[in-house]
Design a protein around this motif. Structure first.
Motif, PDB file in Angstrom:
ATOM      1  N   ALA A   1       0.891  -1.172   0.158  1.00 39.62           N
ATOM      2  CA  ALA A   1       0.051   0.035  -0.019  1.00 39.62           C
ATOM      3  C   ALA A   1       0.806   1.409   0.026  1.00 39.62           C
TER       4      ALA A   1
ATOM      5  N   PHE B   1      -4.650   1.675   5.100  1.00 40.53           N
ATOM      6  CA  PHE B   1      -5.137   0.621   4.687  1.00 40.53           C
ATOM      7  C   PHE B   1      -5.835  -0.583   5.392  1.00 40.53           C
TER       8      PHE B   1
ATOM      9  N   ARG C   1      -5.421  -0.238  -0.153  1.00 35.81           N
ATOM     10  CA  ARG C   1      -5.339   1.101   0.231  1.00 35.81           C
ATOM     11  C   ARG C   1      -6.622   1.681   0.443  1.00 35.81           C
TER      12      ARG C   1
END
Length: 309
Positions: free
Chosen positions: A60, A68, A216
């Motif tokens: 992420a 995330f 994310r």
């Protein structure tokens, strides 16, 4: 005559010794047969602080947990499957998940992980800087105890801190093999070299392994508290806090919320962050840097919870 009697005695003693040896050999054979039938056992030890930071950065682009989402259930299942492949003739004891929490009170996420089958959540503390304290000592205690009691023959350790070296040495001292599992670092290493030197084997998981389990979060809307924005009163914010508590009770159930009560007047960091974001959405006003309104928000949240119990 004496020689005959003496020879007979020697023969009897030899026969007795021979019989004892046969019994001992038979016992040894039965013990070895039982040992051969007993499968070896492995366990997985996860330093969640290392996993979140390393997996978040890899998949992420950030180590901030708030940025995330981690599908812990899916990832744990993938780790169990991987261990099943690596330790083909061994059975799983359980997965140990080590994390930190304020005053060692489970967050909602930690509670959901603890409810998974074959998973044991062990909590250290979080200091004011959100740093884990006491996690390494928990890992050492469990590793050493399980190895000492021959409960495991192999340990898969997911972590990177040099302080884990003593845990590895303790387990190895009782005959267990320790296998270090790491997470690919975009640059350099994310595991201490002394730890790499001590373990029995090393394995690194790459981006493809973690991609399905890390996503994310969408950027949250930020609200301005500029000169033209109308500042809500403390009672307005307090009422919003009570509304959010009521929605959480309806969505998550009383059992999920009762775990927060021992921590009063504090909230776990993740819960406090979610409370703030939801309150700003409802008020259309930023509460960042406004400590009096944030206290009112928490007061309203707690007031509603305490009326329900």
């Amino acid at each position: 005559m004496d020689n005959v009697e003496h020879g007979s005695a020697d023969h009897g003693a030899a026969a007795h010794i021979s019989a004892q040896l046969e019994r001992a050999n038979g016992l040894l054979e039965r013990v070895l047969a039982e040992v051969a039938k007993t499968p070896s056992t492995h366990a997985i030890f996860v330093d969640a602080g290392y996993l979140y930071a390393a997996a978040g950065r890899l998949a992420a682009g950030t180590e901030d947990r708030r940025s995330f989402d981690l599908d812990a259930e899916g990832l744990i299942e993938a780790l169990i499957d991987k261990a099943r492949t690596i330790f083909a003739d061994s059975r799983l004891l359980r997965v140990y998940w080590y994390d930190g929490a304020r005053r060692r009170i489970h967050t909602t996420e930690q509670q959901s992980i603890a409810e998974l089958p074959d998973v044991k959540v062990r909590l250290g503390n979080l200091n004011a800087n959100n740093q884990q304290k006491g996690v390494d000592s928990l890992i050492r205690s469990d590793l050493e105890s399980l190895a000492r009691h021959r409960a495991i023959s192999d340990a898969a350790l997911i972590g990177g801190d040099e302080d884990l070296v003593s845990a590895v040495e303790a387990a190895q001292g009782y005959g267990a093999r320790v296998h270090l599992w790491g997470i690919e670092a975009p640059d350099g290493r994310n595991q201490a070299e002394p730890l790499l030197w001590e373990v029995d084997s090393q394995r690194t998981f790459d981006l493809d392994f973690f991609k399905p389990y890390v996503s994310r979060r969408a950027a949250t809307t930020t609200y301005e508290a500029g000169p033209d924005a109308q500042r809500p009163t403390r009672e307005d914010v307090r009422f919003v806090g009570a509304q959010i508590a009521a929605k959480w009770l309806a969505a998550r159930g009383r059992e999920a919320m009762v775990g927060l009560l021992p921590g009063h007047p504090y909230l776990p960091g993740s819960v406090d962050q979610e409370l703030l974001v939801e309150a700003e959405r409802m008020l259309q006003y930023s509460l960042r840097g406004q400590s009096d309104l944030r206290r009112a928000l928490r007061d309203g949240f707690w007031d509603h919870l305490r009326t329900q119990y």
